[in-house]
Design an enzyme around this catalytic site. Structure first.
Site, short mmCIF file in Angstrom:
data_model
loop_
_atom_site.label_atom_id
_atom_site.label_comp_id
_atom_site.label_asym_id
_atom_site.label_seq_id
_atom_site.Cartn_x
_atom_site.Cartn_y
_atom_site.Cartn_z
N SER A 116 -7.68 1.86 8.04
CA SER A 116 -8.95 2.54 8.20
C SER A 116 -8.50 3.59 9.03
O SER A 116 -7.63 4.60 9.28
CB SER A 116 -10.04 2.05 8.19
OG SER A 116 -11.07 2.74 7.93
N ASP A 139 -12.35 0.07 -2.93
CA ASP A 139 -12.45 0.36 -1.53
C ASP A 139 -13.92 1.23 -1.67
O ASP A 139 -13.53 2.35 -2.14
CB ASP A 139 -11.32 1.01 -0.78
CG ASP A 139 -11.50 1.07 0.73
OD1 ASP A 139 -12.80 1.22 0.87
OD2 ASP A 139 -10.48 1.10 1.34
N HIS A 172 -12.48 -2.58 1.15
CA HIS A 172 -12.05 -2.30 2.45
C HIS A 172 -11.82 -3.18 3.32
O HIS A 172 -12.47 -3.65 4.22
CB HIS A 172 -13.20 -1.20 3.00
CG HIS A 172 -12.65 -0.45 4.00
ND1 HIS A 172 -11.71 0.61 3.85
CD2 HIS A 172 -12.82 -0.30 5.38
CE1 HIS A 172 -11.28 1.20 5.00
NE2 HIS A 172 -12.00 0.67 5.93
#
Length: 222
Positions: free
Chosen positions: A116, A170, A201
């Site tokens: 991320s 996601d 995610h």
């Protein structure tokens, strides 16, 4: 002074290193538990370095201070980017790479990895680094400051292999943003090994298995 880190070594006198950057609001402990699942006994001795991002206010989270590699100012991740914060974190990664070199591991045996926000910084730092790295791992992420990548990337890492994993569902970093970022790098001639997974995610067991195969090739050739 480099950032504080959590470190794991898979054997005495490591010859290779993986610097792994966590996501927003987590810390260096977040990915340490995956080491046993990821590492192959046939690999050379590795040092995993899991740094803690600085604590800073994050705009989209009502300004609450938390560990973050940069501020997120709007729900559209690619808009209103915190270029100053991104560049500062790239500098922190440079310091971590320099420390590994001082400890005897050359850049050519260092992999930058991140999830991320951490993946965004791994890409930003890796593409700009002035010595060739072993590889870059980008998980559930995107290329930050994409408009400056072509001008700022360094020739030393034009051919550095990139593993990219992304969840098809996601909700935080939409796969469309990941795909756009991938296409940007491919158009510039970068080698992106792209993988998608039926997940949100997060990181999946299949992703770790695929990454293990990919890393094995990088870690046994240098």
């Amino acid at each position: 002074m480099p950032l504080p880190t959590v470190e794991q070594e898979t054997g005495a006198q490591p010859t290779h290193a993986i610097i792994w950057l966590h996501g927003l609001g987590a810390d260096g402990n977040d990915f340490a538990p995956i080491v046993p699942e990821l590492v192959d006994d046939a690999w050379p001795a590795l040092r995993f370095v899991f740094p803690h991002a600085p604590v800073r206010p994050v705009t989209v989270n009502n300004g609450i201070p938390m560990r973050a590699w940069y501020d997120i100012k709007g729900l559209a991740l690619a808009d209103k980017q915190d270029a100053e914060g991104i560049r500062a974190s790239v500098g922190e990664v440079e310091a971590l790479i320099a420390r590994e070199i001082e400890r005897g591991i050359p850049a050519s045996r260092i992999v930058l990895a991140g999830f991320s926000q951490g993946g965004a910084i791994a890409l930003a730092a890796g593409l700009r680094h002035t010595a060739t790295l072993a590889g870059i791992v980008a998980l559930s992420t995107y290329v930050p400051m994409h408009e400056t990548v072509e001008a700022e990337r360094h020739g030393a890492n034009h051919e550095t292999p990139i593993f990219w994993g992304h969840g098809t569902a996601d909700p935080i970093v939409p796969i469309a943003l990941g795909t756009l970022s991938r296409d940007t790098l491919v158009a510039l001639g970068h080698q992106v090994d792209w993988h998608t997974y039926p997940m949100g995610h997060q990181v999946s067991l299949q992703e770790i298995a695929d990454l293990r195969v990919w890393l094995g090739k990088r870690l046994t050739n240098g």
